[in-house]
Scaffold this motif. Sequence first.
Motif, PDB file in Angstrom:
ATOM      1  N   THR A 136       2.266   1.768  -3.430  1.00 52.81           N
ATOM      2  CA  THR A 136       1.235   2.303  -4.327  1.00 52.81           C
ATOM      3  C   THR A 136       1.012   3.785  -4.057  1.00 52.81           C
ATOM      4  O   THR A 136       0.936   4.598  -4.995  1.00 52.81           O
ATOM      5  N   LEU A 137       0.912   4.159  -2.783  1.00 51.84           N
ATOM      6  CA  LEU A 137       0.736   5.567  -2.431  1.00 51.84           C
ATOM      7  C   LEU A 137       1.925   6.416  -2.877  1.00 51.84           C
ATOM      8  O   LEU A 137       1.745   7.527  -3.398  1.00 51.84           O
ATOM      9  N   SER A 159       1.764   9.332  -5.555  1.00 49.28           N
ATOM     10  CA  SER A 159       2.224  10.665  -5.156  1.00 49.28           C
ATOM     11  C   SER A 159       3.250  11.196  -6.150  1.00 49.28           C
ATOM     12  O   SER A 159       3.185  12.367  -6.562  1.00 49.28           O
ATOM     13  N   LYS A 201       0.833  -1.214   0.000  1.00 49.07           N
ATOM     14  CA  LYS A 201       0.000   0.000   0.000  1.00 49.07           C
ATOM     15  C   LYS A 201       0.861   1.255   0.000  1.00 49.07           C
ATOM     16  O   LYS A 201       0.581   2.219  -0.716  1.00 49.07           O
ATOM     17  N   LEU A 202       1.917   1.240   0.821  1.00 50.98           N
ATOM     18  CA  LEU A 202       2.809   2.403   0.857  1.00 50.98           C
ATOM     19  C   LEU A 202       3.498   2.611  -0.494  1.00 50.98           C
ATOM     20  O   LEU A 202       3.671   3.747  -0.948  1.00 50.98           O
TER      21      LEU A 202
END
Length: 187
Positions: A161-162, A166, A158-159
């Motif tokens: 992907t974020l 970003s 998830k990090l």
Amino acid sequence: MLAVLLSNSGCNAKEMPDSRRDYLLAHDHGWIDLVVKAPAGAPAYKPGEACTVGLTINGDMLLFENASLAGMPVGFRFVAPAGKLDAALHLHGCVKEELVLKLPLQLTKDHLVELAFDGAALTAGTATPFEPTSLEWVRTEMLRMQANAHAGDAATGKLTTLATASVALNAFGLLALLCYAWIRRRR
């Protein structure tokens, strides 16, 4: 060949039979840690000789081992029935006459009690809760660690992907800003 067979059968006789251990484990039981130091104060103690260390509980021989007590203390851990017990430590071979030290003992179910022979007296410590390491415990811990690893992997995904989103959003914003500046400049 007969001597080899007899010597091997003597080695097996020293250990608690599996059938006896399994019986104790199937019923209310606790654990005993026995630490034995050399009986230096005993009459006719022979420091170079190996001692035979035995421990009987209610007359049942649960431990019978040879040990060299000349150096560090020697320790043993084994299962014993829970309840009120009459323990007796037997030492011979390194002393002229067998040394027998008796001690009444209360062993609570699923507890560990330390017995210590300091060379002169046999004493019992306080019983503490004890759960021996088992294959089920190891399996449970491994499954827990795997679940934590999977949760960590999911969080890392998830990090990632974020972070990617970003960076893409920042790049798009920068491109839009450059296009806006270029259009303004051309006018």
